[in-house]
Design an enzyme around this catalytic site. Structure first.
Site, short mmCIF file in Angstrom:
data_model
loop_
_atom_site.label_atom_id
_atom_site.label_comp_id
_atom_site.label_asym_id
_atom_site.label_seq_id
_atom_site.Cartn_x
_atom_site.Cartn_y
_atom_site.Cartn_z
N GLY A 1 0.88 0.50 -5.48
CA GLY A 1 1.63 1.06 -6.60
C GLY A 1 2.78 0.14 -6.95
N THR B 1 6.57 -1.60 -7.15
CA THR B 1 7.54 -2.07 -6.15
C THR B 1 8.59 -0.98 -5.89
OG1 THR B 1 7.16 -4.37 -6.73
CG2 THR B 1 9.27 -3.85 -5.70
N GLY C 1 7.10 1.62 -3.70
CA GLY C 1 6.84 1.03 -2.38
C GLY C 1 8.10 1.04 -1.51
N GLU D 1 0.86 -2.81 -1.13
CA GLU D 1 0.32 -3.66 -2.22
C GLU D 1 1.06 -3.26 -3.49
OE1 GLU D 1 -1.61 -6.11 -1.97
OE2 GLU D 1 -2.86 -5.84 -0.19
N CYS E 1 -2.99 -5.13 -11.20
CA CYS E 1 -1.86 -5.67 -10.44
C CYS E 1 -1.78 -7.18 -10.56
CB CYS E 1 -1.95 -5.25 -8.99
SG CYS E 1 -3.52 -5.67 -8.22
P1 NAD Z 1 3.49 4.24 -8.90
O1 NAD Z 1 4.30 3.52 -7.88
O2 NAD Z 1 4.20 4.98 -9.97
O3 NAD Z 1 2.54 5.32 -8.21
C1 NAD Z 1 1.64 4.97 -7.18
C2 NAD Z 1 1.38 6.18 -6.31
O4 NAD Z 1 2.59 6.54 -5.63
C3 NAD Z 1 0.92 7.43 -7.06
O5 NAD Z 1 -0.08 8.05 -6.29
C4 NAD Z 1 2.19 8.28 -7.06
O6 NAD Z 1 1.94 9.67 -7.15
C5 NAD Z 1 2.80 7.94 -5.73
N1 NAD Z 1 4.24 8.21 -5.62
C6 NAD Z 1 5.14 8.42 -6.60
N2 NAD Z 1 6.38 8.62 -6.08
C7 NAD Z 1 6.25 8.53 -4.73
C8 NAD Z 1 7.16 8.59 -3.63
N3 NAD Z 1 8.45 8.81 -3.82
N4 NAD Z 1 6.67 8.40 -2.39
C9 NAD Z 1 5.36 8.13 -2.18
N5 NAD Z 1 4.45 8.07 -3.17
C10 NAD Z 1 4.88 8.26 -4.44
O7 NAD Z 1 2.50 3.13 -9.49
P2 NAD Z 1 1.45 3.28 -10.67
O8 NAD Z 1 2.21 3.33 -11.96
O9 NAD Z 1 0.48 4.35 -10.35
O10 NAD Z 1 0.67 1.89 -10.57
C11 NAD Z 1 1.07 0.75 -11.21
C12 NAD Z 1 1.72 -0.24 -10.26
O11 NAD Z 1 0.86 -0.50 -9.16
C13 NAD Z 1 1.96 -1.59 -10.90
O12 NAD Z 1 3.23 -2.07 -10.55
C14 NAD Z 1 0.88 -2.47 -10.30
O13 NAD Z 1 1.18 -3.85 -10.30
C15 NAD Z 1 0.77 -1.90 -8.94
N6 NAD Z 1 -0.52 -2.24 -8.33
C16 NAD Z 1 -0.55 -3.14 -7.29
C17 NAD Z 1 -1.77 -3.50 -6.73
C18 NAD Z 1 -1.85 -4.50 -5.60
O14 NAD Z 1 -2.89 -4.63 -4.99
N7 NAD Z 1 -0.78 -5.20 -5.27
C19 NAD Z 1 -2.95 -2.94 -7.23
C20 NAD Z 1 -2.88 -2.04 -8.28
C21 NAD Z 1 -1.66 -1.69 -8.82
#
Ligand code: NAD
Length: 471
Positions: free
Chosen positions: A221, A223, A226, A243, A277
């Protein structure tokens, strides 16, 4: 009552609380997602804990066979899953869309079945025998994003299961339905409790981070989130694979043939409508080929069919959600206000869906939000450079470090530049390709740990050394 259920202890559980999931192309209702509470999370973790001793004790060959059965089951449900994925995520069925994503799910699952982490003998002599064993960690929680929901779910859960862990997965609240259905299909091939799925809103992710019954989190998800996962899991010292986001730079050297590389560059940036990503997100082009490459890219952009992903021939769907749609609009507006040149696109399409056509933005540089921030959508900044040192410096002037690429007819020249990019993967004359046997992960604020390959599988285990004294 939700039509999609949580999967806990081998059973599908519908619950009263839920929220609607709408099609980003039309706004139509796709289905209702169950909204799990803490008590459901606790039940899922308890089921995974209970299943762990039995699954850990299962022979590695039996776990490999289970992975192959899962691959067969995904293959036989691929058409249904692809359609559901397109309806809730927006990506087209064809091209590099849902059918391609399902193909990836099968390929990664079969690869995990084909590898193993055998005992390594580190020393064996008259004095002693020293062995290195790989042991599963326990309960692994997977938290996934909305861009490649099924493939990323598979990337997380299959190596975990293959190595003897049990799993609780929580998909993104934007795209939960296809994952719940996928887990229902996978669950049918495994003993109860080995795989569990809960779905709900973001606070459920925070509850996972803090949960004392979870041993590792694999998180994909942003940064920002994360960092919250890492902070939330500190008290229980969970193992983490993070990631996170990227703002990948590509550097085009002056010796390329613009017409020959335009299509490849276009799809490196706009795969999944840019919501990838490791998509190419900042394009640095040498002055000598800047205008011809801008023209060639514009030609590709203007002929690429954009529309509802269920329609045949469509290659680009809508953006997935309102937040992302507003972000792309804001970044392009900022670029325009700074005097950047919009080569094509630049305005959303009228109508109900989150359609934003591929937008190429020239005469732009650092300081513009489209360059400095991860856009994660259908707008690409094209930055002119004349000095390669300046291009490398600009490429690295980014807090993240997921991927990067060099484009050149001179492979030796490109190889010499590759190690100077601060990122986890450098591609030469391509960008964003990943494969099951090649480790993938980021540096800097793109996270830590890798997925895929032997190294990716090792991340679901801890090392135990067994030393036999022979004297
Ligand atoms: P996000 O961080 O908003 O959400 C990701 C997940 O985290 C969701 O399931 C969400 O419900 C959960 N989440 C939200 N708040 C949380 C918290 N406080 N604690 C734990 N979990 C929580 O990301 P997104 O908008 O769904 O995805 C897009 C991002 O993901 C982009 O920045 C993209 O670059 C990144 N991404 C990275 C990779 C990689 O392999 N490096 C792959 C795909 C996407």
């Amino acid at each position: 009552m939700s039509d999609y259920g949580l999967i806990i202890a081998g059973e599908k559980r519908a619950i009263e609380a839920g929220f609607d999931i709408n099609d980003p192309a039309t706004g139509a209702l796709v289905g209702r997602c169950p909204n799990a509470r803490q008590v459901d999370l606790d039940a899922a973790v308890a089921a995974a804990r209970q299943a762990f001793p039995g699954w850990r004790a299962t022979a590695t060959e039996a776990r490999a066979q289970a992975c192959n059965r899962i691959a067969d089951a995904i293959e036989s449900h691929a058409a249904e899953l692809a359609r559901l994925l397109t309806r809730e995520q927006g990506k087209p069925l064809g091209g590099t869309g849902s059918e391609f994503e399902l193909g990836g799910c099968v390929a990664w699952t079969r690869y995990a079945a084909s590898i193993d982490l055998p005992v390594e003998v580190l020393e064996d002599n008259e004095q002693q025998r020293v062995e290195q064993h790989r042991k599963p960690l326990g309960v692994v929680a997977s938290i996934t994003p909305w861009n490649w929901p099924l493939m990323i779910a598979i990337w997380h859960i299959i190596p975990a299961i293959r190595t003897g862990n049990t799993v609780v997965i929580k998909p993104s609240p934007y795209t939960p339905l296809s994952t719940l259905r996928l887990i229902e299909i996978i669950n049918a091939e495994l003993p109860p409790g080995v795989i569990n799925a809960i779905a709900g809103e973001d606070p459920l992710g925070a509850a996972i981070s803090e949960h004392p019954g979870i041993d590792k989190i694999v998180f994909t998800g942003s940064t920002a989130t994360g960092k919250k996962v890492m902070a939330g899991s500190a008290a229980t010292l969970k193992r983490l694979t993070l990631e996170l986001g990227g703002n990948d730079a590509a550097i085009v050297l002056p010796d390329v043939d613009p017409a020959a590389i335009a299509e490849k560059i276009f799809w490196s940036a706009f795969i999944n409508s840019g919501q990838t990503c490791a998509a190419l997100k900042r394009l640095y082009v040498h002055d000598a080929v800047y205008e011809p490459l801008c023209a060639a890219l514009t030609e590709v952009a203007e002929k690429t069919p954009l529309g509802n992903g269920l329609e045949p021939g469509v290659l680009l769907g809508p953006l997935q959600n309102a937040m992302q749609f507003e972000k792309v609009k804001a970044l392009v507006a900022d670029a325009r206000a700074r005097g950047a040149r919009i080569l094509c696109g630049g305005d959303p399409l009228p109508g109900d869906g989150y359609f934003y056509p591929p937008t190429l933005v020239a005469d732009i540089g650092a300081g513009a939000r489209l360059v400095d921030e991860e856009q994660f959508g259908t707008a690409l900044p094209i930055i002119r450079y004349s000095d390669i040192e300046q291009a490398i410096e600009s490429a690295n002037a980014c807090e993240q470090g997921l991927g990067g690429s060099i484009w050149s007819a001179d492979i030796a020249a490109a190889r010499a530049l590759a190690p100077r990019l601060e990122c986890g993967t450098v591609w030469i004359n391509s960008h964003a390709g990943v494969q099951p046997n090649v480790p993938f992960g980021g540096v800097k604020a793109s996270g830590f740990g890798v997925e895929f390959g032997i190294a990716g599988m090792q991340a679901y285990t801890s090392i135990q050394i067994v030393t036999v004294d022979k004297q």
